[in-house]
Design an enzyme around this catalytic site. Structure first.
Site, PDB file in Angstrom:
ATOM      1  NE  ARG A  59      -2.422  -1.122   3.430  1.00 65.25           N
ATOM      2  CZ  ARG A  59      -3.326  -1.083   4.539  1.00 65.25           C
ATOM      3  NH1 ARG A  59      -4.466  -0.996   4.548  1.00 65.25           N
ATOM      4  NH2 ARG A  59      -2.527  -1.250   5.592  1.00 65.25           N
ATOM      5  CD  GLU A  96      -0.867  -4.969  14.882  1.00 66.40           C
ATOM      6  OE1 GLU A  96      -1.833  -5.058  15.673  1.00 66.40           O
ATOM      7  OE2 GLU A  96      -0.874  -4.221  13.851  1.00 66.40           O
TER       8      GLU A  96
END
Length: 175
Positions: A59, A96
């Site tokens: 992205r 994460e």
């Protein structure tokens, strides 16, 4: 449209890509040309006198390439492992929800180049840290890093600050 209106279009998606993760979907922002232009202008205002915009797979590419066009500088993709066709430097990192590796072409930029680094979200800081180190492996300097969103409870900014030559990090919004 102001930046807060543009960022309000980002849609949170719970439990994606796995349970416990709150994914920030930028697709609605990208689909709105006024919002997209607002965000690109804001990201481009973070740095001046740069040679390149580098951005992270995937992205970050959308944002970084548009910022490079606006700033009239070259664009450097930093890709996930195995995606670049030429000789690369690589760095592994934690994120994460797992472990991954980034790569950059060994001839992507000249030593001494000044770079604005772009990504969509700053979470744990692992991805941006790896990208900063890759750019430094080329002898270039990250003058600034910029993201759309920052998730402060994941302490990514503090992780990046531990680097010997940590660049300033700008976030258009804290989430």
């Amino acid at each position: 449209m102001d930046i807060s209106q543009a960022l309000a279009l980002i849609r949170p998606i719970p439990d994606f890509p796995k349970p416990g993760i709150l994914f920030q979907d930028i697709s609605p922002l990208l689909a709105n040309p006024e919002a997209f232009a607002t965000v690109i202008s804001a990201l481009a205002a973070v740095a001046d006198e740069i040679d390149y915009v580098a951005a992270l797979d995937a992205r970050g590419f959308i944002l970084g390439s548009a910022v490079a066009l606006e700033m009239k500088v070259g664009f450097i993709p930093i890709r996930k492992s195995g995606k670049l066709p030429y000789t690369t430097f690589s760095r592994s990192y934690s994120l994460e929800y797992g472990q991954d590796e980034l790569e950059i072409h060994t001839d992507a930029m000249e030593p001494g180049s000044r770079v604005l680094l772009i990504d969509d979200v700053l979470a744990t800081g692992g991805t941006l840290k790896a990208a900063i180190l890759l750019i430094q492996d080329l002898g270039a300097v990250v003058v600034s890093a910029a993201v759309l969103l920052e998730i402060p409870e994941l302490a990514g900014r503090a992780s990046i600050a531990k680097l010997d030559s940590a660049p300033p990090v700008f976030s258009l919004s804290l989430k």
